[in-house]
Design an enzyme around this catalytic site. Structure first.
Site, PDB file in Angstrom:
ATOM      1  N   GLY A  21       6.421   2.928  -2.944  1.00  0.00           N
ATOM      2  CA  GLY A  21       6.396   2.201  -1.671  1.00  0.00           C
ATOM      3  C   GLY A  21       7.497   1.167  -1.578  1.00  0.00           C
TER       4      GLY A  21
ATOM      5  N   GLY B  77       8.595  -3.238   3.326  1.00  0.00           N
ATOM      6  CA  GLY B  77       7.770  -4.359   2.888  1.00  0.00           C
ATOM      7  C   GLY B  77       8.198  -5.023   1.590  1.00  0.00           C
TER       8      GLY B  77
ATOM      9  N   GLY C 175       7.759  -4.027  -1.441  1.00  0.00           N
ATOM     10  CA  GLY C 175       8.342  -3.104  -2.424  1.00  0.00           C
ATOM     11  C   GLY C 175       9.852  -3.024  -2.269  1.00  0.00           C
TER      12      GLY C 175
ATOM     13  N   SER D 186      -4.917  -6.670  -4.439  1.00  0.00           N
ATOM     14  CA  SER D 186      -5.105  -7.609  -3.334  1.00  0.00           C
ATOM     15  C   SER D 186      -6.272  -8.536  -3.645  1.00  0.00           C
ATOM     16  CB  SER D 186      -5.406  -6.836  -2.048  1.00  0.00           C
ATOM     17  OG  SER D 186      -5.715  -7.720  -0.995  1.00  0.00           O
TER      18      SER D 186
ATOM     19  N   TYR E  14     -10.153  -0.168   2.108  1.00  0.00           N
ATOM     20  CA  TYR E  14      -8.992  -0.854   1.513  1.00  0.00           C
ATOM     21  C   TYR E  14      -9.451  -1.724   0.332  1.00  0.00           C
ATOM     22  CZ  TYR E  14      -4.983  -4.062   1.151  1.00  0.00           C
ATOM     23  OH  TYR E  14      -3.919  -4.803   0.688  1.00  0.00           O
TER      24      TYR E  14
HETATM   25  N1  LIG Z   1       1.139  -7.453   3.105  1.00  0.00           N
HETATM   26  C1  LIG Z   1       0.246  -8.229   2.508  1.00  0.00           C
HETATM   27  O1  LIG Z   1      -0.028  -9.356   2.953  1.00  0.00           O
HETATM   28  C2  LIG Z   1      -0.432  -7.777   1.244  1.00  0.00           C
HETATM   29  C3  LIG Z   1      -1.429  -8.587   0.697  1.00  0.00           C
HETATM   30  C4  LIG Z   1      -2.051  -8.168  -0.471  1.00  0.00           C
HETATM   31  C5  LIG Z   1      -1.664  -6.974  -1.066  1.00  0.00           C
HETATM   32  N2  LIG Z   1      -0.681  -6.221  -0.507  1.00  0.00           N
HETATM   33  C6  LIG Z   1      -0.318  -4.965  -1.159  1.00  0.00           C
HETATM   34  O2  LIG Z   1       1.088  -4.918  -1.318  1.00  0.00           O
HETATM   35  C7  LIG Z   1       1.526  -3.556  -1.333  1.00  0.00           C
HETATM   36  C8  LIG Z   1       2.716  -3.389  -0.392  1.00  0.00           C
HETATM   37  O3  LIG Z   1       2.293  -3.729   0.910  1.00  0.00           O
HETATM   38  P1  LIG Z   1       3.294  -4.087   2.101  1.00  0.00           P
HETATM   39  O4  LIG Z   1       2.621  -5.149   2.870  1.00  0.00           O
HETATM   40  O5  LIG Z   1       4.662  -4.279   1.576  1.00  0.00           O
HETATM   41  O6  LIG Z   1       3.180  -2.742   2.960  1.00  0.00           O
HETATM   42  P2  LIG Z   1       4.193  -1.937   3.897  1.00  0.00           P
HETATM   43  O7  LIG Z   1       5.314  -2.805   4.356  1.00  0.00           O
HETATM   44  O8  LIG Z   1       3.332  -1.292   4.915  1.00  0.00           O
HETATM   45  O9  LIG Z   1       4.829  -0.851   2.904  1.00  0.00           O
HETATM   46  C9  LIG Z   1       4.022   0.150   2.364  1.00  0.00           C
HETATM   47  C10 LIG Z   1       4.856   1.071   1.505  1.00  0.00           C
HETATM   48  O10 LIG Z   1       3.971   2.065   0.965  1.00  0.00           O
HETATM   49  C11 LIG Z   1       4.481   3.342   1.299  1.00  0.00           C
HETATM   50  N3  LIG Z   1       3.401   4.304   1.551  1.00  0.00           N
HETATM   51  C12 LIG Z   1       2.356   4.161   2.397  1.00  0.00           C
HETATM   52  N4  LIG Z   1       1.613   5.274   2.386  1.00  0.00           N
HETATM   53  C13 LIG Z   1       2.203   6.145   1.534  1.00  0.00           C
HETATM   54  C14 LIG Z   1       1.916   7.466   1.105  1.00  0.00           C
HETATM   55  N5  LIG Z   1       0.877   8.172   1.578  1.00  0.00           N
HETATM   56  N6  LIG Z   1       2.754   8.041   0.219  1.00  0.00           N
HETATM   57  C15 LIG Z   1       3.829   7.375  -0.251  1.00  0.00           C
HETATM   58  N7  LIG Z   1       4.147   6.118   0.107  1.00  0.00           N
HETATM   59  C16 LIG Z   1       3.351   5.521   0.992  1.00  0.00           C
HETATM   60  C17 LIG Z   1       5.309   3.144   2.551  1.00  0.00           C
HETATM   61  O11 LIG Z   1       6.259   4.182   2.598  1.00  0.00           O
HETATM   62  P3  LIG Z   1       6.731   4.938   3.926  1.00  0.00           P
HETATM   63  O12 LIG Z   1       8.140   4.510   4.137  1.00  0.00           O
HETATM   64  O13 LIG Z   1       6.639   6.368   3.550  1.00  0.00           O
HETATM   65  O14 LIG Z   1       5.786   4.536   5.030  1.00  0.00           O
HETATM   66  C18 LIG Z   1       5.943   1.786   2.278  1.00  0.00           C
HETATM   67  O15 LIG Z   1       7.082   1.923   1.476  1.00  0.00           O
HETATM   68  C19 LIG Z   1       0.303  -2.713  -0.937  1.00  0.00           C
HETATM   69  O16 LIG Z   1      -0.278  -2.137  -2.076  1.00  0.00           O
HETATM   70  C20 LIG Z   1      -0.651  -3.734  -0.338  1.00  0.00           C
HETATM   71  O17 LIG Z   1      -2.010  -3.361  -0.451  1.00  0.00           O
HETATM   72  C21 LIG Z   1      -0.059  -6.576   0.642  1.00  0.00           C
END
Ligand SMILES: NC(=O)c1ccc[n+]([C@@H]2O[C@H](COP(=O)([O-])OP(=O)(O)OC[C@H]3O[C@@H](n4cnc5c(N)ncnc54)[C@H](OP(=O)(O)O)[C@@H]3O)[C@@H](O)[C@H]2O)c1
Length: 277
Positions: free
Chosen positions: A12, A16, A18, A141, A164
């Protein structure tokens, strides 16, 4: 190609937090494997890294399919550059009222957020073990809901938030179990809540107003990947930059044993600990 570069796979990393940590690590000399589903977005990240003089490549895989997880692991192995760190970061958020299924028929958030990372980690373990002091980081999370072992696939009382939060606690339970297994080996496993409501696609889709930046969450993940102070330390849960306690189920031996058995069964692998007995 620089021979002494360390290699990291960040799932990922097309978006975001990542993507943020991939770009930061590449700038510091890590060879980065960018992963996501969208090749155009992945190649754009690779392009930006290369333009800055870094080294990166894109590997695509949809983690809602265990077959694609296996192909991803094969591609990483074929890469032949070793693996010094694995960050299981890809995930889908809480949005969507309808229960959805993965390609293998599992509840989608459990499959993508947890089970795919479980399988990927297991398949890449020989590579991680053959390196020096490799690190596994599971991006979980603060949203945690105890796993309901009587209905893990949430056929009753489904909500996106529940799905989730269960998947995120599963990542943490897995981390604790794995850390114990790896105690006598030169690989660590830790997990974290990076930051609350970072300004990312996942948060925007859920309709919540972001309150943290990707830089804040990114710093917390980077600490687990790189901090010298954490060398050799394993089985830890961090909230941001602080070590803390996760939900009590993460420390429940019975829950760990049950999730472990279920996960090996669902992905069709033999448990190396059971196999040795
Ligand atoms: N944002 C927050 O405030 C927060 C808080 C706590 C924990 N987290 C955790 O942090 C991590 C990253 O979150 P983020 O906020 O950066 O999310 P994000 O911006 O939505 O990015 C999600 C990433 O995961 C990939 N992904 C989603 N579904 C997939 C699938 N089926 N197969 C392969 N790749 C997939 C997406 O790739 P595509 O380009 O293919 O869509 C994207 O690169 C997650 O595990 C989330 O639970 C986030």
């Amino acid at each position: 190609m620089t021979a002494n570069r360390k290699t990291i796979l960040i799932t990922g990393s097309t978006d975001g937090v990542g993507r943020y940590i991939a770009e930061r690590l590449a700038a510091r000399g890590w060879r980065t494997i960018i992963h996501g589903r969208d090749r155009a977005r992945g190649e754009a990240v690779v392009g930006r890294i290369m333009k800055q003089g870094g080294e990166a490549r894109f590997l695509g895989a949809d983690l809602s399919s265990l077959a694609e997880v296996r192909s991803l692991a094969d591609a990483v192995r074929r890469d032949g550059d070793g693996l010094d760190a694995l960050v299981n970061n890809a995930g889908i958020g809480t949005s969507g009222a309808q229960r959805e299924l993965s390609a293998d028929g599992f509840e989608l958030r459990f499959a993508v957020n947890y089970l795919a990372g479980f399988l990927l980690t297991r398949l890449l373990m020989p590579m991680l073990e053959s390196g020096k002091s490799a690190r596994i980081v599971n991006v979980a999370s603060a949203g945690q809901q105890p796993i309901d072992f009587s209905d893990v696939m949430l056929t009753h009382g489904y909500s996106g938030v529940r799905a989730y939060c269960q998947s995120k606690l599963a990542q943490i339970v897995f981390t604790m179990d794995l850390a114990k297994e790896l105690a006598v080996r030169d690989v660590t496993a830790n997990c974290l809540h990076p930051a609350t409501y970072m300004d990312t696609t996942m948060v925007r889709l859920s309709g919540v107003q972001p309150i943290s930046t990707v830089e804040q969450g990114g710093a917390a993940i980077l600490q687990l990947i790189e901090s010298e102070a954490l060398a050799g330390r394993s089985g830890l849960y961090f909230s941001g930059m602080q070590e803390t306690r996760a939900d009590r189920q993460a420390y429940d031996e019975d829950a760990r044993r049950r999730l472990r058995a279920l996960s090996f069964d669902l992905v069709g692998l033999a448990d190396p600990l059971t196999a040795r007995v």
